[in-house]
Design an enzyme around this catalytic site. Structure first.
Site, short mmCIF file in Angstrom:
data_model
loop_
_atom_site.label_atom_id
_atom_site.label_comp_id
_atom_site.label_asym_id
_atom_site.label_seq_id
_atom_site.Cartn_x
_atom_site.Cartn_y
_atom_site.Cartn_z
N ALA A 257 -8.92 -4.12 -3.28
CA ALA A 257 -7.87 -3.81 -4.24
C ALA A 257 -6.80 -4.89 -4.20
O ALA A 257 -6.51 -5.46 -3.15
CB ALA A 257 -7.25 -2.45 -3.95
N ASP A 258 -6.23 -5.16 -5.36
CA ASP A 258 -5.07 -6.04 -5.43
C ASP A 258 -3.78 -5.26 -5.55
O ASP A 258 -2.72 -5.75 -5.17
CB ASP A 258 -5.23 -7.00 -6.61
CG ASP A 258 -6.25 -8.08 -6.33
OD1 ASP A 258 -5.85 -9.17 -5.92
OD2 ASP A 258 -7.46 -7.81 -6.49
N ARG A 259 -3.86 -4.05 -6.07
CA ARG A 259 -2.71 -3.16 -6.08
C ARG A 259 -3.19 -1.72 -6.29
O ARG A 259 -4.04 -1.47 -7.15
CB ARG A 259 -1.70 -3.53 -7.17
CG ARG A 259 -0.40 -2.74 -7.09
CD ARG A 259 0.62 -3.18 -8.13
NE ARG A 259 0.99 -4.58 -8.01
CZ ARG A 259 2.20 -5.06 -8.31
NH1 ARG A 259 3.16 -4.24 -8.70
NH2 ARG A 259 2.44 -6.35 -8.22
#
Length: 386
Positions: A257-259
């Site tokens: 995940a990036d955010r």
């Protein structure tokens, strides 16, 4: 083959491996200043949310170390106010390199808090700079330990989940998207770390991974990592995920995940949402594996996550080694960039990320544990793992 790494520091040098040239050429680039770090992050010579956060932090540490060792020291070390303005300008600048990856923001905010705490403690500029250097190095050092912890949490949760569905918990087939291993972090990885943990404990049969176009992080980087780790694996085109689920027993999809928003909506490499929809259709557990720093409690849901739009030309080009292999005078494989589309396309849609709704995610894993949704709910309560 030696362990892969995205960043290395030795003898006062900060270097990154140029991931745009992998897997055919391993080239380390020295990061000598803040602009070098910004360019490396922006141009995706280094990528992966944890890795770019580590690079940003280490670049600040290197910048301050060089300043302390210079003679005379720069003017911005002469007073607390000047130092504060200088450091805050650098942190704000680095944060803009890739806005979707919240780890980068978490790292810059953490350094900003250290800066203010040292000022509040009445320290002089040199002591404040030393505090910032120490905190920046901690940001990088903490990554490997937490990656191994979350990989274990996620791997053990998956084994128990498969057993609860009547399986044996062994010979597991797990698919992943993009690259979330040592090249995307400071070591071991997140979702690819989970796969590595299953392999190390004898529970994995095979890893599957998508090519992850247009940058081919899967076919270039994940393939390279799995090959170096000698983990049985199979590559597939992004459009083949549905076919894979129809014809092969896949026990889980694990992604990074990036955010992650407060409700569990997750931004990750574009194509993740597609995989989640298909996994839900086939009743395959969909697992997000990411550090606590990826969770952004200030964003209520995925609609508040900024999505980076990459230049259109990047979706029109492919880079790789010439085939059959051709070596240059130094024995290095020659590479080329080719255009696979007609020139002058009027419209190209090229987001770097998409958002997978929490309703399609089975479990979210951080270094603090695993959380699932309550029965009948579409959102997560992330409190236990942040």
């Amino acid at each position: 083959m030696p362990a892969l790494t995205s960043i290395r520091t030795s003898e006062g040098k900060l270097e990154i491996v140029n991931q745009l040239l992998l897997p055919h050429t391993t080239e380390f680039i020295e990061i000598t200043n803040i602009d070098d770090a910004f360019d490396a992050i922006k141009s995706m010579k280094i990528r992966g949310a944890p890795a770019i956060a580590s690079l940003a932090a280490l670049a600040v540490a290197d910048h301050l170390t060089r300043a302390l060792e210079s003679s005379p020291t720069p003017d911005w070390l002469d007073g607390v106010d000047a130092l504060k303005q200088h450091v805050e300008t650098i942190l704000s600048y680095l944060f803009t390199a890739r806005p979707t990856a919240v780890n980068l923001g978490a790292a810059t905010r953490r350094l900003s808090k250290t800066l203010q705490a040292s000022i509040n403690a009445g320290k002089d500029p040199l002591a404040i700079a030393q505090d910032l250097i120490a905190e920046a190095k901690k940001i990088d050092a903490e990554d490997i330990g937490r990656n191994k912890q979350m990989s274990q949490w996620g791997g053990e949760w998956l084994v128990e989940t498969v057993k609860s569905r009547g399986g044996g918990g062994t010979n597991l087939n797990v698919m992943t998207v993009c690259n979330t291993g040592s090249l995307a972090t400071s070591g071991y990885g997140t979702a690819l770390g989970l796969i590595t943990y299953l392999h190390e404990t004898g529970k994995l049969q095979r890893a599957f991974y998508t090519q992850s176009t247009p940058y081919h992080q899967g076919s270039r980087l994940t393939a390279f990592e799995l090959q170096s780790l000698k983990i049985p694996s199979t590559m597939l085109c992004d459009s083949m995920v549905g076919s894979l689920f129809q014809h092969h027993e896949i026990h889980a999809v694990a992604v990074g995940a990036d955010r992650i928003a407060r409700n569990g909506d997750t931004a990750n490499k574009v194509g993740t949402y597609n995989a989640a929809v298909l996994a839900a259709r086939h009743n395959i557990p969909f697992i997000v594996v990411a550090p606590v720093s990826t969770v952004d409690l200030e964003v209520a849901d995925g609609s508040g996550i900024p999505i980076e739009q990459r230049p259109a030309i990047e979706a029109c080009l492919v880079r790789g080694a010439l085939y059959p292999p051709t070596l240059d005078a130094n024995g290095v494989k020659q590479q080329a960039t080719v255009m696979v589309t007609p020139e002058g396309l009027e419209g190209v849609y090229n987001p770097s990320f998409d958002v997978t709704p929490a309703s399609l995610i089975t479990a979210i894993v951080t270094e603090k544990g695993v959380v699932v949704k309550k029965e009948g709910e579409d959102a997560f309560d992330l409190t236990p793992i942040v």
